[in-house]
Design a protein around this motif. Structure first.
Motif, PDB file in Angstrom:
ATOM      1  N   VAL B 270       0.863  -1.194   0.000  1.00  0.00           N
ATOM      2  CA  VAL B 270       0.000   0.000   0.000  1.00  0.00           C
ATOM      3  C   VAL B 270       0.891   1.231   0.000  1.00  0.00           C
ATOM      4  O   VAL B 270       1.992   1.212   0.555  1.00  0.00           O
ATOM      5  CB  VAL B 270      -0.946   0.012   1.227  1.00  0.00           C
ATOM      6  N   PRO B 417      -3.503   0.638  -3.269  1.00  0.00           N
ATOM      7  CA  PRO B 417      -4.613   0.733  -4.219  1.00  0.00           C
ATOM      8  C   PRO B 417      -5.434   2.002  -3.944  1.00  0.00           C
ATOM      9  O   PRO B 417      -5.262   2.629  -2.908  1.00  0.00           O
ATOM     10  CB  PRO B 417      -5.433  -0.509  -3.917  1.00  0.00           C
ATOM     11  N   VAL B 419      -8.254   2.452  -2.908  1.00  0.00           N
ATOM     12  CA  VAL B 419      -9.055   2.464  -1.678  1.00  0.00           C
ATOM     13  C   VAL B 419      -8.197   2.673  -0.427  1.00  0.00           C
ATOM     14  O   VAL B 419      -8.740   2.836   0.652  1.00  0.00           O
ATOM     15  CB  VAL B 419      -9.884   1.171  -1.498  1.00  0.00           C
ATOM     16  N   TYR B 420      -6.880   2.687  -0.587  1.00  0.00           N
ATOM     17  CA  TYR B 420      -6.057   2.859   0.617  1.00  0.00           C
ATOM     18  C   TYR B 420      -6.291   4.240   1.245  1.00  0.00           C
ATOM     19  O   TYR B 420      -6.395   4.359   2.465  1.00  0.00           O
ATOM     20  CB  TYR B 420      -4.577   2.667   0.283  1.00  0.00           C
ATOM     21  N   TYR B 423      -9.538   3.997   2.953  1.00  0.00           N
ATOM     22  CA  TYR B 423      -9.381   3.223   4.196  1.00  0.00           C
ATOM     23  C   TYR B 423      -8.834   4.111   5.319  1.00  0.00           C
ATOM     24  O   TYR B 423      -9.383   4.124   6.433  1.00  0.00           O
ATOM     25  CB  TYR B 423      -8.447   2.047   3.910  1.00  0.00           C
ATOM     26  N   LYS B 426     -11.459   6.535   6.490  1.00  0.00           N
ATOM     27  CA  LYS B 426     -12.511   5.927   7.325  1.00  0.00           C
ATOM     28  C   LYS B 426     -11.967   5.628   8.719  1.00  0.00           C
ATOM     29  O   LYS B 426     -12.664   5.761   9.715  1.00  0.00           O
ATOM     30  CB  LYS B 426     -12.990   4.613   6.705  1.00  0.00           C
TER      31      LYS B 426
END
Lengths: 233, 768
Positions: B270, B417, B419-420, B423, B426
């Motif tokens: 990541v 990626p 979405v890291y 992530y 969040k």
């Protein structure tokens, strides 16, 4: 939605929901780190319970009004009112100590009996087949042991609040047959009821009960409104 | 080092022309943006639309006809129909089989991966390597503070492991040094020599790290444009980072905020991009400043002054965002309106923006505020920014930081990626995504004071720390790399308070609260090292910096010197030039300076208006310039301004040597390229006092500003350099060092024995 919003800790719920999402993403991001994946699953589980805990508090507040609303909706949408010309059965259940032959029926104007009464000794019940000739609220009466007990019968083309059964006063009866006046607890009559036809709602090709439609609609509108109202569900 | 601050206006223009346009196109929130076409195309579109409708109607009719006449379609079932049926059925069948196979083999694949990683790690002498970069941490200051007992955790590393200076790159600029750090090669092989490069056609600057190109021409549908493409962001840094080699071998890496990693490359791990990530406007950070005071008409170097209107007791203004994607080229930026209501007391005000309300105390930053720039009902761009309430009475003054890309809905790829970044958002909440997040230019311009700037730096630092510790926890094996920028930014802006002779600070200021800011910074970094040591276990910890720091008292305008000495010519009757050589006579210019250390020969066949022949003529001119520049003396300071000048031919090796400046100027400590010189201005003065808050620097002779190297292990290394890190990490993980790498791997002494610091002598998180 608004009650839920103000009754729940939205800020914390939002934070917990993000944590759940983050841990789900962690499973996707760190698949090779077995410990990380297991920890993420555990976290998802824990946070889900915490989230439910926060949601339940608001749901507990909403429970009573929701039950009242559902009961009222059920009264109106679960059965069809009678139409002019329809026949229906009026059932009177007597106390075990009374003879069923002693019960008689007194009909208001606009209704007539279309068959002799049927006595069912095993249930201590008398059934009358009655025909309603015109629209309106009618109050046929069952006379027994010198006492008169009426039951409201609705003949209408509109949606109306329909109480199918009048029962003796008790908590269980009140919950299962909400609305309408109760019969006296120690009276000669256990219940008096009308067999209204069940109502179905047509959505496209589907015929469904009102509550299916209600819950589907409630979910859909809830999810749509949660964005506008900024409610975390 | 902050490019936008060094080349503020130009960068603004540069990035607006090259990045902003692309950004507004690229924003994923508007990937298929619907655009209205101009009025002059309406006629054409109407005709086209009519044709489209006719074609669509014909197709629909044909389909309807086929559907209502099934008998004809069923009449013939021949081999063709069989093949068609079989092929479609086969696709479905294969898809099902594949899914089923993937599902049932998941545990087997997991086990295979585990076995593979066991095999990989069997050869490794380190299971986990943690690299913490402190941008600009100076070895001399670190040694001094350790000597005074102020950095106990660094001292432990020194005593039980390794502490030494770390040779930096030439030139010693962050993007150059960090590129060498990750690739293990000299700049001639990774192609980064500065924040900017020059366009040989226009003599204008180009961003050296990335290029953002507009998406393909959108398709037409009726009167709307439908975008089918996203902007293409291209990384210009060459070379392969060491985490890619690790990934190929099955070793996982977590990489956070390492400079020149935008756009992120794919690898097994990541990554969150660092320096060079733009803001939502496409620049490297444009702040907004709001005041009811009469503001100067002069445009601030890296921000915008926006007036505030009072309406019904509320002060109203707006935050400028990206350009409207529905009206490209019209330079109509989207905006989000906001209002401020002083709440009656002198020190508080209520903000209202996009339905969000919050109160701020004077001198307080807001949390990250989500902004939604709406272009149309379904076309919106999201960003985040922070407000700072500078003053309430008698005048309202509000600072709004640059609008960062929202990490939860990234408009450009800022992580791998993708979405890291989501992530992290969040998990930890919104965070700064801008490459150069600390707004040094707002302090230079006086829009933020020292206190506010420090607060901003530490807010960002705390975010970075939380990210790093999460990455550390998520990387029990493999490499974990994180760069902290705060050390660079704070030293740039507060060096004047520890330099007794700096022209930008008075004696009173030096003795005041800010005199201890840099020491406090080092203490905090020491605390961080203590926290890392307490969590790292048996892993190898490397703490390093890309360069050190020196004071920046006097600025040298190299272009002015070139002009005065006849190497650079101005057009007739002109005695100075504006930004980017606005009035330079290229036909008679032989050399020019651009960027922080670069000097270029105006070569024939390379530059559009080249005057110096390639080969011997260029070589002799370079030799002449080197000789003269190395003799250049500052009359006020009575000392040489330049320690040495490097010839790129002799300094760099590799396929990208041609892109390098012809000469790299290594200034003496105390000197640096002037603010005007780097942006291609020519003035009458060569030497000037640096009176800006930006008072410390490192873009000088690389030998004067080495970085620092700490480790919790004893390392066998002779004259270690930042370029050695990549090969060292590969070797520790048991991989072969690729022959193209220039660095030499360091050897871990007693690799099998645990770190002395992991045997009970852990760090002290409290720093005490």
């Amino acid at each position: 939605m608004l009650v839920f919003r103000y009754a729940s800790n939205q800020r914390t719920m939002r934070r917990i929901k993000k944590r759940i999402q983050a841990n789900i993403l962690a499973v996707r991001l760190f698949p090779d780190q077995l410990g990380v994946v297991l920890h993420a699953y555990f976290q998802v589980l824990c946070y889900t319970f915490v989230y439910l805990g926060y949601a339940l508090r608001a749901l507990a507040i909403l429970l009573l009004p929701m039950l009242i609303v559902l009961a009222q909706l059920n009264l109106r949408f679960s059965r069809l009112p009678l139409q002019p010309g329809d026949s229906f059965i009026l059932q009177a259940k007597l106390m075990r100590s009374l003879r069923i032959e002693s019960a008689s029926l007194r009909l208001p104007r606009g209704m007539k009996v279309t068959a002799p009464p049927v006595h069912i000794p095993a249930l201590n019940e008398v059934d009358w087949q009655i025909q309603a000739n015109e629209n309106g609220d009618f109050w046929p009466a069952v006379v027994i042991a010198g006492q008169t007990f009426t039951k409201r019968v609705v003949v209408s083309d509109d949606i109306a609040s329909l109480h199918a059964k009048r029962v003796q006063k008790s908590l269980l009866n009140w919950i299962s047959n909400p609305g309408g006046r109760a019969l006296p607890p120690a009276g000669p009559l256990r219940s008096i009821g009308i067999d209204y036809a069940p109502r179905t709602i047509q959505v496209g090709p589907l015929h469904t009960e009102w509550w299916v439609f209600f819950f589907a609609f409630a979910f859909a509108s809830g999810f749509a409104a949660k964005v506008c109202l900024r409610v975390e569900l | 080092m902050r490019f936008a601050q060094i080349f503020p206006k130009t960068f603004d223009r540069l990035t607006r022309s090259r990045l902003t346009c692309a950004d507004r196109i690229v924003l994923p929130s508007v990937p298929h943006a619907v655009e209205r076409v101009g009025a002059n195309e309406k006629g054409k579109q109407a005709t086209k639309s009519f044709t489209d409708r006719r074609v669509a109607s014909a197709v629909l009719l044909a389909v309807a006809f086929i559907l209502v006449t099934p008998a004809a379609a069923h009449a013939y079932v021949g081999p063709g129909a069989g093949f068609a049926f079989l092929s479609s059925f086969l696709s479905l069948f294969l898809a099902f089989i594949y899914s089923f196979f993937a599902f049932i083999t998941w545990p087997i694949r997991r086990i295979y991966r585990m076995l593979r990683s066991f095999k990989v790690y069997r050869r490794a002498i380190a299971r986990r390597v943690v690299i913490v970069g402190f941008d600009g941490l100076d070895p001399d200051l670190a040694a001094r503070f350790m000597q005074q007992g102020k950095l106990p955790n660094f001292a432990r590393l020194r005593d039980s492991g390794t502490f030494c200076p770390l040779a930096t790159t030439c030139p010693p600029i962050s993007p150059v040094a960090w590129s060498s750090f990750m690739t293990g090669v000299n700049p001639g092989k990774h192609n980064i020599y500065d924040f900017i490069n020059r366009d040989t056609e226009s003599y204008l600057p180009l961003l050296s790290s990335a290029r953002i190109r507009n998406p393909k021409k959108p398709g037409k549908s009726g009167k709307y444009w439908l975008r089918r493409d996203k902007p293409r962001v291209k990384l210009l840094r060459k070379g392969i980072p060491f985490w890619q080699f690790l990934g190929k071998a099955g070793i996982f890496s977590s990489v956070l905020r390492v400079p020149v990693t935008f756009p992120p490359e794919k690898f097994h791990g990541v990554l969150l991009s660092g320096m060079c990530v733009p803001d939502l406007q496409g620049s490297q950070g444009v702040f907004s400043f709001y005041s009811t005071r009469e503001l100067s008409n002069e445009k601030p170097a890296s921000g915008v002054y926006i007036p505030v209107r009072k309406n019904n007791g509320r002060f109203r203004s707006y935050i400028p965002g990206p350009e409207n994607p529905l009206h490209p080229g019209e330079h109509t930026p989207l905006r989000v309106d906001f209002s401020v209501m002083p709440d009656g007391t002198a020190d508080r005000a209520e903000f209202e923006i996009g339905g969000q309300r919050f109160k701020l105390q004077k001198g307080e930053y807001s949390d990250w505020v989500e902004l939604e720039f709406k272009a149309a009902l379904n076309v919106r761009v999201r960003g985040i920014c922070r407000f700072y309430l500078k003053e309430v009475q008698p005048h309202l003054e509000v600072y709004a930081g640059p609008v960062n890309i929202d990490p939860s809905r990234p408009a450009l790829p800022i992580s791998h990626p993708l979405v890291y970044s989501v992530y992290l958002s969040k998990l930890l909440g919104p965070y700064a995504t801008l490459g150069l997040a600390e707004d040094t230019w707002a302090l230079n311009e006086g829009c933020l004071d020292e206190e506010a700037f420090l607060k901003q730096c530490y807010l960002i630092h705390e975010e970075r720390k939380r990210m790093f510790f999460d990455a550390l926890a998520k990387t029990p094996r493999g490499a974990c790399v994180c760069v902290f920028d705060i050390t660079d930014r704070v030293q740039h802006m507060f060096w004047r308070f520890i330099d007794d002779h700096h022209p930008a600070a008075t004696a009173g200021q030096r003795g005041g609260r800010y005199g201890g800011v840099i020491e406090d910074l080092y203490r905090r970094m020491d605390e961080l090292v203590g926290q890392i040591l307490s969590r790292i276990g048996e892993g190898v910890l490397i703490v390093l910096s890309d360069h050190g720091f020196k004071t920046f008292e006097r600025s040298v305008n190299l272009n002015s010197w070139l002009w005065r000495n006849g190497y650079l010519a101005l057009k007739e009757g002109v005695w100075q030039s504006g930004e980017w050589f606005a009035t330079v006579d290229w036909e008679h210019t032989r050399a020019y300076a651009m960027g922080l250390n670069g000097l270029y020969i105006n070569q024939k066949g390379r530059e559009r208006c080249g005057t110096v022949a390639q080969g011997e003529a260029t070589r002799s001119l370079k030799a002449e310039l080197r000789e003269k520049l190395q003799e250049l003396c500052d009359p006020k300071a009575s000392r040489r301004a330049i320690s040495r000048v490097f010839d790129s031919e002799a300094t760099f090796r590799g396929p990208y040597r041609e892109s390098a400046p012809d000469l790299i100027v290594g200034y003496a400590p105390g000197f640096r390229a002037g603010w005007d010189s780097v942006t291609g201005r020519v003035t009458e003065t060569v030497f000037e006092d640096n009176c800006k808050a930006w008072s410390g620097d490192h873009c000088i002779d690389p030998l004067s500003v080495p970085g620092v190297l700490f480790s919790n292990r004893k390392l066998e290394c002779h004259q270690p350099a930042i370029v050695d890190v990549a090969p060292s990490v590969l070797e520790w993980f048991g991989l072969k060092v690729p022959p193209h790498m220039d660095g030499k791997p360091w050897t871990l002494e007693n690799p099998s024995s645990p770190s002395p610091l992991s045997r009970g002598e852990r760090g002290t998180p409290g720093g005490g």
